[in-house]
Design a protein around this motif. Structure first.
Motif, PDB file in Angstrom:
ATOM      1  N   LEU A 131       1.645  -5.705   0.236  1.00 29.61           N
ATOM      2  CA  LEU A 131       2.126  -3.610   0.066  1.00 29.61           C
ATOM      3  C   LEU A 131       0.831  -3.579  -0.617  1.00 29.61           C
ATOM      4  CD1 LEU A 131       3.205  -2.434   1.990  1.00 29.61           C
ATOM      5  CD2 LEU A 131       4.700  -1.575   0.068  1.00 29.61           C
ATOM      6  N   THR A 133      -0.854  -0.091  -1.570  1.00 30.38           N
ATOM      7  CA  THR A 133      -0.117   1.305  -1.769  1.00 30.38           C
ATOM      8  C   THR A 133      -0.717   2.064  -2.172  1.00 30.38           C
ATOM      9  OG1 THR A 133       0.423   0.560  -4.168  1.00 30.38           O
ATOM     10  CG2 THR A 133       2.015  -0.037  -2.684  1.00 30.38           C
ATOM     11  N   TYR A 141       1.894  -4.156   7.949  1.00 32.80           N
ATOM     12  CA  TYR A 141       2.581  -5.465   7.077  1.00 32.80           C
ATOM     13  C   TYR A 141       3.362  -6.161   6.884  1.00 32.80           C
ATOM     14  CZ  TYR A 141       3.668  -7.113   2.153  1.00 32.80           C
ATOM     15  OH  TYR A 141       4.292  -7.028   1.283  1.00 32.80           O
ATOM     16  N   ASN A 191       3.323  -5.810  -5.541  1.00 34.46           N
ATOM     17  CA  ASN A 191       4.206  -5.297  -5.029  1.00 34.46           C
ATOM     18  C   ASN A 191       5.784  -5.799  -4.890  1.00 34.46           C
ATOM     19  OD1 ASN A 191       5.832  -2.269  -4.084  1.00 34.46           O
ATOM     20  ND2 ASN A 191       6.143  -3.612  -2.480  1.00 34.46           N
ATOM     21  N   TYR A 341       9.277  -0.709   3.437  1.00 32.77           N
ATOM     22  CA  TYR A 341       8.617  -0.003   2.483  1.00 32.77           C
ATOM     23  C   TYR A 341       7.178   0.850   2.427  1.00 32.77           C
ATOM     24  CZ  TYR A 341       9.159  -5.777   2.858  1.00 32.77           C
ATOM     25  OH  TYR A 341       9.514  -6.590   1.758  1.00 32.77           O
ATOM     26  N   ASN A 343       4.955   2.775   0.725  1.00 34.08           N
ATOM     27  CA  ASN A 343       3.656   2.888  -0.311  1.00 34.08           C
ATOM     28  C   ASN A 343       3.371   3.752  -1.142  1.00 34.08           C
ATOM     29  OD1 ASN A 343       2.728   4.113   1.294  1.00 34.08           O
ATOM     30  ND2 ASN A 343       0.277   3.166   1.487  1.00 34.08           N
TER      31      ASN A 343
END
Length: 383
Positions: A131, A133, A141, A191, A341, A343
């Motif tokens: 990921l 971020t 993603y 991550n 997810y 981020n």
């Protein structure tokens, strides 16, 4: 969670076509790709972290071949785990006018200026397996269900220790314990490492709480267990230090939670060098893994490494290509997770793929019969 059967784990959400908030807006800048352009008129930039990890070479090859089969030109570059190099490579891709970026980052938080530049140039960004971020300019993603990778690893460890049976339910003849284990984690700037850890610890926690499992080193935080850049040598050195410090009086070590195959092999080297082993049958502790690297599949076949997690990079590449095609056509990629997810700035729509636990009893079916490896490669332990 420890009484669930987990031989194959898939994405938790139903695969529904959940659209992006704004494929050409919030995450992709104001220009966006030329939705009328033919693939032959478009170049995709693919940024990969390193060639020292077998799986990233496989990922890169699968993506490049798949995109070229569709008619796209591919600018693929490896950064050899050097963050400034990856930043420069992506800058160059943006300056050259690529139509879209697929990025497998070294450090997911290190590319904000590149993501901003991509947005300003109207270039959509797909985060590949890791990921991206702390930036809103991430359109999509593609990854595996990383929390469940950790669940799988923990269940594999407990299966190897005899705490779970072949149905991954509490074994009727389980040892009472306490069983000594040690915990390893991946690189803190990845991550995924945090999600692997969370899935594993959540699954192991009841056994840690009731004293069935004990960590003699006391190193039970991810910061203590982390392995920078996922390096085999770092994992081997830490395992050697743990053995010297906490197992120098004849204490038995029953198992090690290892989050990736290079770390597993480093840990196994340390264990064998200390006189444990050479195989599980001979007393080598149970060691888990991830990525189904050929060297580790051979160790599993030989009864040395207990398990690994197979993440089929062929499927991940296919999904990344589908997402890229959709974005380049001005369409919304199919997502099956729009909640997990976050981020740091936004929730990035994602498509999660299945993972499989690989053991000595099923490696042929999963790894060989599927055509991923040949019997000769497994025999040789190399591609």
């Amino acid at each position: 969670m420890h009484n669930r059967r987990i031989f194959m784990l898939g994405a938790t959400a139903t695969a529904a076509a959940l659209g992006l908030a704004a494929c050409g807006g919030e995450g992709a800048g104001s220009g966006g790709p030329d939705t009328d352009a033919e693939p032959s008129e478009q170049t995709l930039g693919v940024a990969m972290p390193t060639e020292t990890y077998e799986r990233w070479v496989a990922d890169g090859n699968n993506i490049k071949e798949g995109l070229e089969e569709k008619g796209f030109t591919v600018d693929m570059q490896y950064a050899q785990d050097d963050i400034p190099t990856q930043q420069q490579q992506i800058d160059q891709m943006i300056n050259s006018g690529v139509s879209a970026l697929l990025i497998a980052s070294i450090d997911g938080a290190s590319l904000s200026s590149q993501l901003d530049a991509a947005a300003a140039a109207g270039i959509p960004v797909i985060a590949y397996d890791r990921l991206l971020t702390d930036n809103e300019n991430v359109d999509f993603y593609v990854t595996f269900d990383n929390y469940k990778v950790g669940v799988n690893q923990a269940n594999a460890l407990m299966y190897g220790l005899g705490l779970l049976d072949q149905e991954f339910e509490p074994a009727s003849d389980a040892p009472e314990g306490p069983l000594n284990v040690e915990l390893f984690a991946g690189s803190l700037d990845d991550n995924n490492a945090h999600l692997f850890w969370e899935g594993a610890i959540d699954t192991l926690q009841p056994y840690l709480d009731d004293g069935t499992l004990v960590v003699p080193s006391g190193q039970m935080d991810i910061e203590q267990a982390a392995t920078q850049r996922w390096e085999q040598e770092t994992a081997q050195k830490r395992m050697e230090n743990l053995l010297t410090t906490h197992y120098n009086g004849g204490e038995e070590l029953s198992g090690v939670l290892a989050p990736a195959d290079p770390l597993s092999r480093g840990i196994i080297n340390a264990l064998q060098n200390s006189g444990r082993g050479p195989t599980i049958e001979d007393g080598l502790p149970i060691v888990t893994g991830q990525d189904a690297e050929i060297a580790s599949i051979t160790l599993i076949a030989d009864g040395v490494q207990h398990s690994t997690i197979f993440k089929d990079t062929r499927d991940l590449a296919d999904q990344a290509i589908l997402a890229a095609e959709s974005i380049l056509k001005g369409e919304d990629p199919e997502a099956n997770d729009t909640e997990t997810y976050e981020n740091g700035v936004k929730v990035v729509p994602a498509y999660l793929l299945e993972v499989q636990m690989v053991l000595q009893e099923n490696y042929e079916e999963i790894m060989v019969d599927s055509g991923y490896y040949t019997p000769e490669q497994v025999e040789a332990g190399k591609l």
